[in-house]
Scaffold this motif. Sequence first.
Motif, short mmCIF file in Angstrom:
data_model
loop_
_atom_site.label_atom_id
_atom_site.label_comp_id
_atom_site.label_asym_id
_atom_site.label_seq_id
_atom_site.Cartn_x
_atom_site.Cartn_y
_atom_site.Cartn_z
N LYS A 15 0.84 -1.21 0.00
CA LYS A 15 0.00 0.00 0.00
C LYS A 15 0.88 1.25 0.00
O LYS A 15 0.53 2.27 -0.61
N VAL A 16 1.98 1.17 0.71
CA VAL A 16 2.89 2.32 0.73
C VAL A 16 3.55 2.47 -0.65
O VAL A 16 3.73 3.59 -1.14
N GLN A 17 3.85 1.34 -1.26
CA GLN A 17 4.42 1.41 -2.62
C GLN A 17 3.43 2.13 -3.55
O GLN A 17 3.82 3.01 -4.32
N ASP A 18 2.14 1.76 -3.44
CA ASP A 18 1.13 2.42 -4.29
C ASP A 18 1.09 3.92 -4.01
O ASP A 18 0.99 4.73 -4.93
N PHE A 19 1.18 4.26 -2.71
CA PHE A 19 1.14 5.68 -2.34
C PHE A 19 2.30 6.43 -3.01
O PHE A 19 2.11 7.51 -3.58
N VAL A 20 3.49 5.84 -2.97
CA VAL A 20 4.66 6.53 -3.53
C VAL A 20 4.54 6.64 -5.06
O VAL A 20 4.79 7.71 -5.63
N VAL A 21 4.11 5.57 -5.70
CA VAL A 21 3.92 5.65 -7.16
C VAL A 21 2.89 6.75 -7.45
O VAL A 21 3.05 7.54 -8.40
N GLY A 22 1.87 6.83 -6.58
CA GLY A 22 0.83 7.84 -6.75
C GLY A 22 1.37 9.27 -6.71
O GLY A 22 0.83 10.15 -7.38
N ILE A 23 2.41 9.50 -5.93
CA ILE A 23 2.99 10.86 -5.87
C ILE A 23 3.46 11.27 -7.27
O ILE A 23 3.21 12.37 -7.74
N PHE A 24 4.11 10.32 -7.94
CA PHE A 24 4.62 10.62 -9.29
C PHE A 24 3.48 10.76 -10.28
O PHE A 24 3.48 11.64 -11.13
N ASP A 25 2.48 9.85 -10.14
CA ASP A 25 1.34 9.93 -11.05
C ASP A 25 0.67 11.29 -10.96
O ASP A 25 0.42 11.94 -11.98
N THR A 26 0.42 11.73 -9.72
CA THR A 26 -0.26 13.02 -9.57
C THR A 26 0.58 14.12 -10.20
O THR A 26 0.07 14.97 -10.94
N LEU A 27 1.87 14.10 -9.91
CA LEU A 27 2.74 15.15 -10.47
C LEU A 27 2.69 15.16 -11.99
O LEU A 27 2.52 16.21 -12.62
N PHE A 28 2.83 13.99 -12.58
CA PHE A 28 2.93 13.95 -14.05
C PHE A 28 1.58 14.11 -14.74
O PHE A 28 1.51 14.67 -15.84
N ILE A 29 0.52 13.61 -14.11
CA ILE A 29 -0.79 13.77 -14.76
C ILE A 29 -1.17 15.25 -14.77
O ILE A 29 -1.60 15.79 -15.78
N LYS A 30 -0.92 15.90 -13.61
CA LYS A 30 -1.26 17.33 -13.56
C LYS A 30 -0.30 18.19 -14.38
O LYS A 30 -0.65 19.25 -14.86
N ASN A 31 0.95 17.74 -14.45
CA ASN A 31 1.98 18.57 -15.13
C ASN A 31 2.80 17.74 -16.10
O ASN A 31 3.96 17.43 -15.84
#
Length: 743
Positions: free
Chosen positions: A463-479
């Motif tokens: 779950k923590v791995q998903d959270f960390v991947v999510g940080i990058f996803d949010t950054l790249f999807i938004k920007n």
Amino acid sequence: MEVFKTIASKQKQVIKLKSGLILFIILLSYKGFSQKGTVINIESAHNAIALQADTGNRLGVIYFGTKLNNPAEYANIPATTKRQGSDYSGIFHSAYTPAGSRNLVEPAIQVTHADGNTSLDLQYVSHNIKKIDNNISLTSVLLKDPVYPFEVTLYYKVYQKEDVVEQWSVIRHKEKGNVMLQKFASANLFFSANQYWLRQYHGDWAREMQPEETRLTPGIKVLDSKLGTRENLYQPPSFMVSFNSPATEDEGKVLLGSVEWSGNFRVDLEVDPLNNLRLIAGMNNFASEYSLKPSEEFTTPAFLYTYSVNGKGLASRNLHDWARQYKILNGKGSRMTLLNNWESTFFDFNEPILSALLKDTKKLGVDVFLLDDGWFGNKYPRNNDNAGLGDWQENRKKLPNGLGYLVKEAQKNGVKFGIWVEPEMVNPKSELYENHRDWVIREPNRTEHLYRNQLVLDLSNPKVQDFVVGIFDTLFIKNPGLAFIKWDCNAVIYNAHSAYQQKQSHLYIDYVRGLYKVMERVRAKYPKVPMMLCSGGGGRVDYGALKYFTEFWVSDNTDPLERIFMQYEYSYFFPSIAHDNHVTDWGKQPIKFRTDVAMMGKLGFDIVVNKLDENDLKFCQQAVVNYKAVSDEVWHGDLYRLLSPRENDLASLMYINKDQSKAVMFNYLVNNRYAAGSLLPIKLKGLRADRKYSVKEINLYPSTKSTLAESAVYSGNYLMTIGFNPNVNARRTSVILEINEDK
Ligand code: DGJ
């Protein structure tokens, strides 16, 4: 594909037939005298490792060194143990030393079987040599315990041209319950020489890569890390061993080695009772007993090494070629110059300040603006290192229009935008900590102990791995326009306890495995974006992580004098294309000296551009242009270290392109004593003796003149035999020369 199979049972039959000889053979093999089995030659362009099973089918290293002309002759090499005397157990030279049976020395592997038995024997069963392509081959050797259904496969991946080997092992079993692994090395090497000299490194924050060179004496020297994350902080997993006497740049036998693992590693260097050197390298088994289920595979990370009989220079050039071609992300590509805001603003910035810095980025002429720490956190704003880490939403006060606005602003200014993250860590003062305390590595019954006010997230938890991947996803999807990532990692692991793990002793290993899973997923989605591997300075520099990164941050210490020494040592193991060097206000040296030192890697700036006086600004702008003209040589060329700063008043290094037509030579004064300087010409290396070269000084400070003749022409023979004096002295403390073939 060539396949060799020698079935151990066949050999047993032969031995039974010759029953009269059995006792004799057993006696000889017990003393390590008899080497009857198949010889496995593992050869690269210049080197060879020869393995051979004895009559008891125990696989030993019978040779490590220069390759023989006739491969058939490896079989004639007597076991080293025989040459030097008797070792009683016969397996000092084991290719993978098991604990608990006849072994008397440091094991490579130690286990407790499902039934509680602690003995392990490993016998050669078969081997296989697979050609992966014209340059790479993979030799695998299967070893089995004759009593327990337990086996190990040793892997040797050989890169011919570069003389590099990556070695790892895969452990599996079919016992009736779990087997506990207590030691699980990647590689077990064996060398025979008169003396062994270890060059190891130690350090701390801002003091990375401090070398020590000492003779190894009988007993065990252990290099290791127990920090959990940022293994490089105290002791990097890279080292070198010279044989007979310390190797120089061009002479001597030397092995450069590095464990490809971004967590706890361990290297045992044991000079055995017969004066052979046993080298055992891999993950650290400290607090890491690993429970292995039946049929599950336990794969160790690789230990990589290269061996040269022509000194450290060649060994490191081979390693650089290998790293650029096969390991570092986009190792053969190019890198972007940048302006970072960390030291100019620290946490104290807002949108107008950053907008101005974007303009400065353009003014300086670099490619990217890198926004560092401090851009996130709202309930707990990240205004210092005390709070906010883990809450990866833009701080609304500092960035009311979000990162998207800045990315667009960057585009308008014709530069790119990059961002800092520290995804593995959390401040207790954060929403992440409040909501997910079970995601944090901490002992529930003990006082928390913080490192830079942080704790480490439990990356062994999916779950923590998903959270960390999510940080990058949010950054790249938004920007989607984000063009650069700096991935920081400041904390070490204290109170190593996971709320997720059933077995706490799995945490250290599963943390790093989890980290690699995250990096793998990030790279699968965003394969090309350049990423800097940073860890509170150079706290995590290893080839396990560099597979996912284009570069690493060498150190927070950017005092150029210190950097000369650090960069020099890093350069043995990592090519300059991966060294991130920034010009900052650290140190007392003028801007030219600071920039000249930073140019010997990937150039960046972390200064207040609008505070530079006219000449300093002009110099920096021109330096960026000059850097672009020689960066191909720095990034992809062959590195020759001409003068070591540890032994001379100056450091001198040169990079030359592969067709030997263009080179760049960096010279820095490192001693301020009276009359210190380049008193003699410095002999260049790597040129073609029969060609002519022009030599000219570049990167001069505005309105200064070189004391050297403009574009003088010399033969390669002259420059390598007599040399060239760059005229380094107290008035010319750094001198860069561009050397071009004169056609
Ligand atoms: C440590 C890094 O080494 C620095 O360059 C900077 O990014 C800080 N962290 C930010 O907190």
